[in-house]
Write an enzyme that holds these catalytic residues in place. Structure first.
Site, PDB file in Angstrom:
ATOM      1  N   ASP A 174       0.872  -1.180   0.000  1.00  0.00           N
ATOM      2  CA  ASP A 174       0.000   0.000   0.000  1.00  0.00           C
ATOM      3  C   ASP A 174       0.902   1.221   0.000  1.00  0.00           C
ATOM      4  O   ASP A 174       1.951   1.218   0.670  1.00  0.00           O
ATOM      5  CB  ASP A 174      -0.922  -0.011   1.239  1.00  0.00           C
ATOM      6  CG  ASP A 174      -2.079   0.963   1.101  1.00  0.00           C
ATOM      7  OD1 ASP A 174      -1.819   2.171   0.898  1.00  0.00           O
ATOM      8  OD2 ASP A 174      -3.237   0.532   1.193  1.00  0.00           O
ATOM      9  N   ARG A 231     -10.704  -1.622 -10.179  1.00  0.00           N
ATOM     10  CA  ARG A 231     -11.017  -0.852 -11.390  1.00  0.00           C
ATOM     11  C   ARG A 231     -10.223  -1.450 -12.552  1.00  0.00           C
ATOM     12  O   ARG A 231      -9.043  -1.781 -12.399  1.00  0.00           O
ATOM     13  CB  ARG A 231     -10.646   0.628 -11.225  1.00  0.00           C
ATOM     14  CG  ARG A 231     -11.642   1.440 -10.389  1.00  0.00           C
ATOM     15  CD  ARG A 231     -13.006   1.589 -11.061  1.00  0.00           C
ATOM     16  NE  ARG A 231     -13.938   2.356 -10.260  1.00  0.00           N
ATOM     17  CZ  ARG A 231     -14.783   1.842  -9.370  1.00  0.00           C
ATOM     18  NH1 ARG A 231     -14.824   0.541  -9.163  1.00  0.00           N
ATOM     19  NH2 ARG A 231     -15.617   2.615  -8.695  1.00  0.00           N
ATOM     20  N   GLU A 260     -14.795  -1.182 -19.967  1.00  0.00           N
ATOM     21  CA  GLU A 260     -16.128  -1.712 -19.632  1.00  0.00           C
ATOM     22  C   GLU A 260     -17.257  -0.704 -19.841  1.00  0.00           C
ATOM     23  O   GLU A 260     -18.432  -1.101 -19.940  1.00  0.00           O
ATOM     24  CB  GLU A 260     -16.165  -2.179 -18.170  1.00  0.00           C
ATOM     25  CG  GLU A 260     -16.110  -1.034 -17.148  1.00  0.00           C
ATOM     26  CD  GLU A 260     -16.146  -1.506 -15.700  1.00  0.00           C
ATOM     27  OE1 GLU A 260     -15.367  -2.401 -15.347  1.00  0.00           O
ATOM     28  OE2 GLU A 260     -16.956  -0.965 -14.921  1.00  0.00           O
ATOM     29  N   HIS A 292     -18.970  -6.090 -13.233  1.00  0.00           N
ATOM     30  CA  HIS A 292     -18.927  -5.071 -12.173  1.00  0.00           C
ATOM     31  C   HIS A 292     -20.095  -5.252 -11.195  1.00  0.00           C
ATOM     32  O   HIS A 292     -20.876  -4.325 -10.960  1.00  0.00           O
ATOM     33  CB  HIS A 292     -18.929  -3.659 -12.772  1.00  0.00           C
ATOM     34  CG  HIS A 292     -18.233  -2.649 -11.894  1.00  0.00           C
ATOM     35  ND1 HIS A 292     -17.415  -1.675 -12.388  1.00  0.00           N
ATOM     36  CD2 HIS A 292     -18.233  -2.474 -10.553  1.00  0.00           C
ATOM     37  CE1 HIS A 292     -16.958  -0.926 -11.391  1.00  0.00           C
ATOM     38  NE2 HIS A 292     -17.451  -1.395 -10.255  1.00  0.00           N
TER      39      HIS A 292
END
Ligand code: NAI
Length: 327
Positions: A174, A231, A260, A292
């Site tokens: 992270d 994403r 998408e 999604h």
């Protein structure tokens, strides 16, 4: 009563928003179409727009909203990478639902992993045709495997808890590691090199666009599984396809796809799929694509409706805007 233009409406949206709209003194005009520069005119006469992940909120849309005297966009989702925030600054306020159910996404992510690893999607199709052969259905124990989590926010941490239940070895990367946590952080390259499974839970930003590219894939273990419920733009789809074809990548579970926007949430079953990369990905036995839908649980939909309407109520009544997106 405030009037709200609701774009990209699906039947399940109406169920949950209709239950709550009176409580918040809001009238909703539902539009089936996505919010784009071509149909933003549907919002004329409204006080706000409500938009979703695949709407396009670019400079032209923002200019039109300003012209219609609309001062607020309420995103009924957490992500806002589809909003030109820089351009919106000082023109329209952008609100969002920062968290609705990290469980919904994390559980779906584990569903993708289990289905891919144990070939459940293939087994289902086989037994429906009375084909009881096990050839090609061999999986592996998740127990003891190393899973690399990219992004240890709400969803990443919820997924870590699920993986702990499977007694997996968990490592994470992270940009902003949580201080004093028991999460074992490593750098991005080490995560790529050591993980049997890589799971993406960071936002799409200019920094994370194509985070998983050919270089990253080359660093990974042979046969690595990649999961993306975050994403689509986090993965370079061409590099992913190449990695799958040359069998560097063992499997991919994708709830999102970088192109998408004009595809997901629509029914193309009577047409020829023009996106060749997506068509090729879907044709592979070791790729599982969902549209999604990781967020789609009742609990999440209730929370999305509640927080979106509360955000608008607070905006209209001059209350503190706790869920405003800052650029
Ligand atoms: P969050 O904001 O709680 O966590 C995101 C984490 O990513 C934070 O720990 C942050 O420090 C980290 N991060 C930011 N930039 C990074 C970078 N460059 N490299 C590595 N880590 C970075 O977000 P949450 O709620 O956990 O959601 C994660 C993502 O899941 C969202 O950004 C959204 O795109 C996606 N999502 C997908 C849904 C679906 O239905 N498929 C539904 C909801 C969210």
């Amino acid at each position: 009563m405030y009037r709200v233009s609701f774009f990209n409406t699906k039947p399940y949206d109406k169920v949950f928003f209709n239950k709550l709209k009176d409580k918040y003194d809001i009238v909703i005009d539902y539009h089936r179409s996505k919010l784009t520069e071509h149909n933003v005119k549907l919002a004329e006469g409204s006080d706000a727009v409500v938009a979703f992940v695949n709407d396009t909120i670019n400079d032209k849309v923002i200019d039109a909203l300003v012209k219609f005297n609309i001062k607020v966009i309420a995103m009924r989702c957490a992500g806002f990478n589809n909003v030109d925030l820089e351009y919106a600054k000082g023109k329209v306020v952008v609100l969002r639902v920062p968290a609705y159910s990290p469980y919904s996404v994390a559980e779906h992510n584990m569903g993708l992993l289990l289905s891919l690893n144990r070939k459940l999607n293939r087994a289902y199709n086989r037994t429906r045709e009375f084909n009881f052969s096990l050839n090609g259905l061999t999986g592996f124990d998740l127990h003891g495997k190393t899973i690399g989590i990219i992004g240890t926010g709400k969803i990443g941490r919820t997924f870590i808890d699920i993986c702990k239940g499977f007694k997996m070895n968990i490592i994470a990367y992270d940009l902003y590691p949580i201080p004093d946590s028991d999460i074992k952080y490593v750098d991005f390259n080490q995560l790529c090199e050591e993980s049997d499974i890589i799971s993406l839970h960071c936002p799409l930003t200019p920094d994370t666009y194509h985070l998983i590219d050919e270089n990253a894939i080359n660093r990974m273990k042979d046969g690595v599984f990649i999961l993306n419920t975050s994403r689509g733009g986090l993965i370079d789809s061409e590099a992913l396809l190449k990695g799958l074809i040359n069998q560097k990548i063992g499997a991919a579970g994708l709830d999102v796809y970088e192109d998408e926007t004009d595809i997901f949430y629509e029914d193309y079953s009577n047409e020829i799929m023009k996106d060749e990369i997506l068509a090729r990905l879907i044709s592979m036995p070791n790729v599982f694509v969902t549209s999604h839908q990781a967020f789609l649980t009742e609990e999440a939909l209730v929370k999305i409706a509640e927080v979106t309407l509360e955000n608008l109520y607070d905006f209209f009544h001059g209350n503190e805007r706790k869920n405003e997106v800052q650029s």
